[in-house]
Write a protein that holds these residues in place. Sequence first.
Motif, PDB file in Angstrom:
ATOM      1  N   LEU A  57     -41.248  34.061  12.106  1.00 17.23           N
ATOM      2  CA  LEU A  57     -40.906  35.467  11.887  1.00 17.23           C
ATOM      3  C   LEU A  57     -40.507  36.177  13.170  1.00 17.23           C
ATOM      4  O   LEU A  57     -39.555  36.954  13.183  1.00 17.23           O
ATOM      5  CB  LEU A  57     -42.079  36.197  11.222  1.00 17.23           C
ATOM      6  N   THR A  58     -41.250  35.948  14.229  1.00 20.70           N
ATOM      7  CA  THR A  58     -40.900  36.531  15.527  1.00 20.70           C
ATOM      8  C   THR A  58     -41.619  35.776  16.630  1.00 20.70           C
ATOM      9  O   THR A  58     -42.702  35.236  16.426  1.00 20.70           O
ATOM     10  CB  THR A  58     -41.217  38.040  15.600  1.00 20.70           C
ATOM     11  N   LEU A  92     -35.613  30.092  10.853  1.00 18.39           N
ATOM     12  CA  LEU A  92     -35.747  31.381  11.530  1.00 18.39           C
ATOM     13  C   LEU A  92     -34.399  32.063  11.512  1.00 18.39           C
ATOM     14  O   LEU A  92     -33.376  31.437  11.237  1.00 18.39           O
ATOM     15  CB  LEU A  92     -36.249  31.202  12.973  1.00 18.39           C
ATOM     16  N   GLU A  93     -34.408  33.358  11.812  1.00 16.72           N
ATOM     17  CA  GLU A  93     -33.186  34.097  12.083  1.00 16.72           C
ATOM     18  C   GLU A  93     -33.277  34.614  13.511  1.00 16.72           C
ATOM     19  O   GLU A  93     -34.333  35.087  13.928  1.00 16.72           O
ATOM     20  CB  GLU A  93     -33.013  35.303  11.144  1.00 16.72           C
ATOM     21  N   VAL A  94     -32.178  34.528  14.235  1.00 13.72           N
ATOM     22  CA  VAL A  94     -32.129  35.017  15.605  1.00 13.72           C
ATOM     23  C   VAL A  94     -30.839  35.818  15.767  1.00 13.72           C
ATOM     24  O   VAL A  94     -29.795  35.448  15.225  1.00 13.72           O
ATOM     25  CB  VAL A  94     -32.224  33.859  16.628  1.00 13.72           C
ATOM     26  N   ALA A  95     -30.933  36.918  16.496  1.00 13.79           N
ATOM     27  CA  ALA A  95     -29.747  37.748  16.727  1.00 13.79           C
ATOM     28  C   ALA A  95     -28.672  36.936  17.432  1.00 13.79           C
ATOM     29  O   ALA A  95     -28.949  36.208  18.396  1.00 13.79           O
ATOM     30  CB  ALA A  95     -30.118  38.983  17.548  1.00 13.79           C
ATOM     31  N   SER A  96     -27.447  37.070  16.958  1.00 15.06           N
ATOM     32  CA  SER A  96     -26.338  36.300  17.517  1.00 15.06           C
ATOM     33  C   SER A  96     -26.126  36.592  18.998  1.00 15.06           C
ATOM     34  O   SER A  96     -25.638  35.729  19.733  1.00 15.06           O
ATOM     35  CB  SER A  96     -25.055  36.568  16.733  1.00 15.06           C
ATOM     36  N   ASP A  97     -26.523  37.775  19.456  1.00 11.71           N
ATOM     37  CA  ASP A  97     -26.349  38.118  20.865  1.00 11.71           C
ATOM     38  C   ASP A  97     -27.572  37.800  21.727  1.00 11.71           C
ATOM     39  O   ASP A  97     -27.577  38.073  22.920  1.00 11.71           O
ATOM     40  CB  ASP A  97     -25.953  39.586  21.018  1.00 11.71           C
ATOM     41  N   ASN A  98     -28.602  37.181  21.148  1.00 16.32           N
ATOM     42  CA  ASN A  98     -29.803  36.821  21.900  1.00 16.32           C
ATOM     43  C   ASN A  98     -29.634  35.405  22.455  1.00 16.32           C
ATOM     44  O   ASN A  98     -30.167  34.431  21.943  1.00 16.32           O
ATOM     45  CB  ASN A  98     -31.049  36.924  21.013  1.00 16.32           C
ATOM     46  N   ALA A 126     -27.139  37.679  12.323  1.00 18.94           N
ATOM     47  CA  ALA A 126     -28.248  36.758  12.553  1.00 18.94           C
ATOM     48  C   ALA A 126     -27.734  35.343  12.369  1.00 18.94           C
ATOM     49  O   ALA A 126     -27.002  35.056  11.423  1.00 18.94           O
ATOM     50  CB  ALA A 126     -29.379  37.024  11.577  1.00 18.94           C
ATOM     51  N   ILE A 127     -28.117  34.490  13.283  1.00 18.15           N
ATOM     52  CA  ILE A 127     -27.869  33.062  13.139  1.00 18.15           C
ATOM     53  C   ILE A 127     -29.113  32.494  12.455  1.00 18.15           C
ATOM     54  O   ILE A 127     -30.235  32.699  12.920  1.00 18.15           O
ATOM     55  CB  ILE A 127     -27.692  32.376  14.515  1.00 18.15           C
ATOM     56  N   VAL A 128     -28.919  31.813  11.343  1.00 17.16           N
ATOM     57  CA  VAL A 128     -30.020  31.133  10.672  1.00 17.16           C
ATOM     58  C   VAL A 128     -30.128  29.759  11.310  1.00 17.16           C
ATOM     59  O   VAL A 128     -29.121  29.050  11.450  1.00 17.16           O
ATOM     60  CB  VAL A 128     -29.765  30.995   9.154  1.00 17.16           C
ATOM     61  N   MET A 129     -31.337  29.405  11.728  1.00 19.32           N
ATOM     62  CA  MET A 129     -31.563  28.102  12.338  1.00 19.32           C
ATOM     63  C   MET A 129     -32.623  27.364  11.547  1.00 19.32           C
ATOM     64  O   MET A 129     -33.554  27.978  11.014  1.00 19.32           O
ATOM     65  CB  MET A 129     -31.974  28.252  13.805  1.00 19.32           C
TER      66      MET A 129
END
Length: 140
Positions: A57-58, A92-98, A126-129
């Motif tokens: 989640l985070t 997970l999801e991560v911001a594309s700019d992170n 969000a990039i899903v990984m």
Amino acid sequence: MTDSAALAATHAACFVTPRPWTAAEFDDLLAARGTFLLGDPDAFLLGRSLAGEAELLTLAVSPSLRRQGHGQRLLAHFARHAGETGAEKAFLEVASDNVAARALYLRNGWVEAGLRRRYYGPVTDAIVMRSCPVAAQQGG
């Protein structure tokens, strides 16, 4: 007892867009079935494991503690814990700019599996990984 206010403070130091999570949101998440907290308020990971799948989640590390291996250790602990709960895969999801977070996940065997357009607001996708099988990560 978990110090949700401290978790929220660290989260606020790490995330701005769309907004950091509140102490009440941490309390609600931690009360939900399958949710787990790893680490301490200065470097933590919040995850959930249900029905054979884990979700990261985070992951938050206080800016003053970054680049010391905390994220790496938390990801390894996540893989072990998720595997112990029966998860066979994780996402997970991560911001594309992170860029830093994406690099950390890629170094730890996560692969990009999808895109959620404007997930983090009007301009941030969000990039899903997904992880390799959780059992394969348990050595780290």
